[in-house]
Design a protein around this motif. Structure first.
Motif, mmCIF file in Angstrom:
data_model
loop_
_atom_site.group_PDB
_atom_site.id
_atom_site.type_symbol
_atom_site.label_atom_id
_atom_site.label_comp_id
_atom_site.label_asym_id
_atom_site.label_seq_id
_atom_site.Cartn_x
_atom_site.Cartn_y
_atom_site.Cartn_z
ATOM 1 N N GLY A 77 25.180 3.575 16.358
ATOM 2 C CA GLY A 77 24.083 3.787 17.902
ATOM 3 C C GLY A 77 24.201 1.984 18.284
ATOM 4 N N THR A 99 22.841 -1.062 22.845
ATOM 5 C CA THR A 99 22.683 -0.893 23.937
ATOM 6 C C THR A 99 22.032 -0.823 25.275
ATOM 7 O OG1 THR A 99 24.542 -0.733 25.307
ATOM 8 C CG2 THR A 99 23.638 1.077 23.733
ATOM 9 N N THR A 100 20.445 -0.079 24.488
ATOM 10 C CA THR A 100 20.084 -0.106 24.839
ATOM 11 C C THR A 100 18.197 -0.649 25.039
ATOM 12 O OG1 THR A 100 20.932 1.761 25.436
ATOM 13 C CG2 THR A 100 18.614 1.841 26.504
ATOM 14 N N HIS A 131 20.263 -8.207 30.992
ATOM 15 C CA HIS A 131 21.471 -7.909 31.848
ATOM 16 C C HIS A 131 23.381 -8.584 31.112
ATOM 17 C CE1 HIS A 131 20.733 -4.847 34.734
ATOM 18 N NE2 HIS A 131 20.926 -4.499 34.109
ATOM 19 N N GLN A 177 21.314 -2.524 28.482
ATOM 20 C CA GLN A 177 20.471 -1.742 29.528
ATOM 21 C C GLN A 177 18.942 -1.522 29.464
ATOM 22 O OE1 GLN A 177 22.695 -1.789 32.267
ATOM 23 N NE2 GLN A 177 23.820 -2.433 31.231
ATOM 24 N N VAL A 178 17.942 -1.545 30.217
ATOM 25 C CA VAL A 178 17.274 -1.356 29.949
ATOM 26 C C VAL A 178 16.500 -0.125 30.639
ATOM 27 C CG1 VAL A 178 14.446 -2.076 31.103
ATOM 28 C CG2 VAL A 178 16.837 -3.814 30.248
ATOM 29 N N LEU A 179 15.627 1.065 29.773
ATOM 30 C CA LEU A 179 15.121 1.819 30.080
ATOM 31 C C LEU A 179 13.581 2.263 30.667
ATOM 32 C CD1 LEU A 179 16.382 4.895 30.271
ATOM 33 C CD2 LEU A 179 15.535 5.145 27.608
ATOM 34 N N ARG A 182 16.041 8.453 21.822
ATOM 35 C CA ARG A 182 16.984 7.810 22.287
ATOM 36 C C ARG A 182 17.823 6.531 21.473
ATOM 37 N NH1 ARG A 182 18.185 8.734 27.841
ATOM 38 N NH2 ARG A 182 16.920 10.375 28.556
ATOM 39 N N ARG A 183 17.096 6.917 20.438
ATOM 40 C CA ARG A 183 17.607 5.829 19.489
ATOM 41 C C ARG A 183 17.432 4.298 19.733
ATOM 42 N NH1 ARG A 183 16.353 9.747 16.782
ATOM 43 N NH2 ARG A 183 17.304 9.702 15.206
ATOM 44 N N ARG A 214 18.853 13.449 18.379
ATOM 45 C CA ARG A 214 18.676 12.190 19.075
ATOM 46 C C ARG A 214 19.603 12.925 20.265
ATOM 47 N NH1 ARG A 214 22.944 8.651 15.470
ATOM 48 N NH2 ARG A 214 23.301 7.959 17.612
ATOM 49 N N THR A 215 20.142 12.205 21.122
ATOM 50 C CA THR A 215 19.235 12.020 22.835
ATOM 51 C C THR A 215 20.960 12.609 22.685
ATOM 52 O OG1 THR A 215 17.441 11.813 23.210
ATOM 53 C CG2 THR A 215 19.446 11.784 25.605
ATOM 54 N N ALA A 216 21.801 11.159 21.952
ATOM 55 C CA ALA A 216 23.140 10.863 22.404
ATOM 56 C C ALA A 216 23.968 11.846 22.194
ATOM 57 C CB ALA A 216 23.655 9.284 21.527
ATOM 58 N N VAL A 228 14.398 6.417 33.208
ATOM 59 C CA VAL A 228 14.741 5.836 34.012
ATOM 60 C C VAL A 228 15.669 4.278 33.579
ATOM 61 C CG1 VAL A 228 14.419 4.789 36.554
ATOM 62 C CG2 VAL A 228 12.807 6.703 36.027
ATOM 63 N N LEU A 229 16.946 4.764 34.162
ATOM 64 C CA LEU A 229 17.934 2.835 34.090
ATOM 65 C C LEU A 229 17.118 2.049 35.057
ATOM 66 C CD1 LEU A 229 18.623 2.583 31.273
ATOM 67 C CD2 LEU A 229 21.111 3.302 31.983
ATOM 68 N N LEU A 230 16.657 1.118 34.106
ATOM 69 C CA LEU A 230 16.640 0.070 35.822
ATOM 70 C C LEU A 230 17.329 -0.984 35.949
ATOM 71 C CD1 LEU A 230 14.819 -1.028 37.925
ATOM 72 C CD2 LEU A 230 13.149 -2.268 36.636
ATOM 73 N N MET A 231 18.181 -1.137 36.921
ATOM 74 C CA MET A 231 18.782 -2.357 37.397
ATOM 75 C C MET A 231 18.738 -3.091 38.711
ATOM 76 S SD MET A 231 22.629 -0.583 36.704
ATOM 77 C CE MET A 231 22.795 0.023 34.388
ATOM 78 N N ARG A 289 26.711 -3.520 37.749
ATOM 79 C CA ARG A 289 25.661 -2.200 37.430
ATOM 80 C C ARG A 289 26.263 -0.514 37.219
ATOM 81 N NH1 ARG A 289 25.184 -6.007 35.714
ATOM 82 N NH2 ARG A 289 23.615 -7.731 36.417
ATOM 83 N N THR A 319 28.265 1.293 34.515
ATOM 84 C CA THR A 319 27.347 0.846 33.691
ATOM 85 C C THR A 319 27.228 2.246 33.921
ATOM 86 O OG1 THR A 319 26.785 -1.550 33.064
ATOM 87 C CG2 THR A 319 25.504 0.559 31.709
ATOM 88 N N ARG A 332 27.820 5.699 31.640
ATOM 89 C CA ARG A 332 26.672 6.804 31.089
ATOM 90 C C ARG A 332 25.800 7.694 31.716
ATOM 91 N NH1 ARG A 332 22.574 3.600 27.549
ATOM 92 N NH2 ARG A 332 23.459 1.354 27.529
#
Lengths: 342, 342
Positions: A61, A64-65, A90, A95-97, A118-119, B52-54, B96-99, B111, B114, B118
DNA sequence: CATAAAAGTGTAACCGGTTCCATTATGTTT
DNA sequence: AAACATAATGGAACCGGTTACACTTTTATG
């Protein structure tokens, strides 16, 4: 809707093994002949191949987030913080959750559970003050936790980025005193929040320094959400000996307070001098333009992101980092000398 | 920092197979004896296990993440949209992934790359207007794309959620006309944006309906970012025959326009009647309180999220959905009759 | 009570990448 | 030209879940 090609599809089409494709994908992970690289790249292009992040993260992992857990984003202060954090992240390829708690511990708890699953490599948060165990667990897992704007005293091991709340309230109050005010009120955040407590502490310091008497009736803690600011305002105005100056140190309640003052027909600064903790463009457009305490949001964001990414995995550093940036008092026209009492 | 237990650790500790643990994790995926379920749950608890979500997403990428691609979040309009989208998504268990794009196609392109990697299930975006191929590709992949606030005419296959821009500008302009104004100006978004074009169209309709002459000098397109709003204002004020009414239909430029008006010493509404597209609380605190066009942000958010999640995988529906919600004209005190010309 | 149906559980393959290690091709050194 | 280092590539295990399918145990049915 077409199903997406995988790394094996690319490998087959390019006549190489998946290992080679992976090396093309991750430059520096191993040698690839220039000709091969070109061929593989072409195939990826024509096939429209994009590696799946989920699969990549399975192995190790990578950072990256980042989780950004705010009280709410409709508050301009948090909105701008979010904006800056996203930009800063960015620029580092992170990336931002985005999540919100609405200042509710229960919701916060759910969001934290998601972040654990999500780790994420780091979390930047304005904590409600509860869920101590979960915060600890997050750190045990190696997640970089950073509290921004507020902190939790019971969790001294967490990095914190705030403005110097005590000093900012002190200087605002001192400005009022310097203008000759003796009845200075403050509306701060809840007493349970560090920002609320620190700002009140600064307020008291300034009163002491100016040799003014402290009156507990002039100190109002209002919740961040709801109409508490308006109510506090009304209470202050209806005091037997009402204040001649007001420091609104709860950013989330600034408009509620101003609305109440407007409805009450209070003229600023003739009847009441006002300083607000809020740096939106509109504060300058008011009549009169408001004297404000400007919080350097970009600095808060930059430091937060830096700290949230500083310990790639597993912190060895002993003590947590505490960053305290200075707010700026911008004098405009909402503060004047108190009118003489009859 | 401890390394996290996996599903196999849990299975071993509970004395069952990984399949059973997985079934406990996903109720409904298969039968598990109550006693076993309890035992497994206990073990998960004591081990502090979190899936783990991944890894989960590897198998069948479930619609658990949504991309929110906005111009920027410091703009209150977008900030509140983000807030509502996040809340709405959370209520459905979606993250939500905010960009942000900063209105820059190049950044938007990055973006989008990315978001492709994902494999987000849906994207809610305020598109810059470029990157047409990428948007198409996203849809081909089965991603639910929803444009909010704006659209791209060249991409008619994309779902869109907007306010009724033509109508909202029309009604604002009509209100000015009804007050007797004959020189009504408008500052809108760039002509390249659908919002800008639609609002100007509504403006023209209203002029026609009122039998007023159209003067191209009174129509100003300002970029969303930068100081274009202020410059447009100055240009309007220095016209030989300046406007007596101004509709600020570019939300991002409202404060810039008002600041310029204040600096120029223009009194509202005596010298200039003003209506702004902006619904922040401060518009009511101004002197005078501003007449505004309120955009129902919560509706925009709700519909956007709904559409972005409606096609779990692979859209069979032929034509895209277009949702157009009505804005509301809130009359306050920044519009009056024009003062008679000398 | 025999037997079919249902419930409970386990084995192993699979998702789509990364990476260790073995193997072969190429290049350099003396 | 032999000896050896280095570059390039491939095979296969692995990450941590899910799931198809096989197998065993209960429960239901006639």
């Amino acid at each position: 809707m077409q199903k997406q090609p995988t790394i094996r599809d690319v490998a087959a089409a390019a006549g190489v093994s998946v290992a080679v494709v992976s090396r093309v994908l991750n430059p520096g992970s191993g040698p690839v002949a220039a000709a091969t690289r070109g061929r593989v790249s072409d195939v990826m292009e024509t096939l429209g191949y994009h590696p799946r992040t989920a699969a990549r993260e399975l192995k190790h992992g990578p950072p990256t987030t980042l989780g950004l857990l705010l009280a709410d984003v409709s508050n301009p202060f948090f909105a701008r913080l979010a904006d800056q954090v996203v930009q800063e992240a960015h620029s580092r390829g992170i990336q931002v959750l985005l999540m919100t708690t609405q200042e509710d511990d229960q919701l916060e708890s759910e969001r934290l559970a998601t972040l654990i699953e999500r780790r994420v490599s780091g979390i930047i948060a304005t904590p409600t003050g509860n869920n101590l165990d979960t915060w600890k667990k997050l750190q045990d897992m190696g997640t970089d936790v950073v509290f921004v704007d507020r902190s939790i005293p019971a969790l001294p091991a967490v990095d914190v980025v705030t403005i110097n709340n005590t000093e900012s309230a002190r200087s605002a109050t001192a400005l009022m005193a310097a203008h000759g005010h003796r009845r200075i009120a403050i509306i701060s955040g809840p007493a349970s929040s560090t920002t609320g407590r620190d700002r009140i502490a600064g307020y008291r310091e300034a009163l002491d320094a100016a040799g003014l008497e402290q009156d507990e009736l002039l100190i109002r803690s209002a919740a961040f959400r709801g109409a508490a600011g308006g109510d506090a305002t009304t209470a202050l105005l209806s005091l037997e000996d009402p204040p001649t100056a007001l420091v609104v140190a709860n950013t989330a309640q600034v408009t509620a307070v101003l609305r109440r003052l407007a409805h009450a027909g209070i003229s600023i600064p003739e009847e009441l001098s006002v300083i607000v903790f809020e740096d939106s463009p509109w504060t300058e457009l008011m009549t009169p333009p408001l004297t404000i305490v400007r919080q350097p949001i970009d600095l808060l964001a930059r430091h937060s992101v830096r700290l949230a990414l500083s310990n790639p995995s597993g912190k060895t550093s002993g003590k947590p980092t505490v960053v305290r940036v200075d707010a700026e008092l911008i004098e405009r026209s909402s503060v004047s000398r108190p009118k003489p009492r009859p």
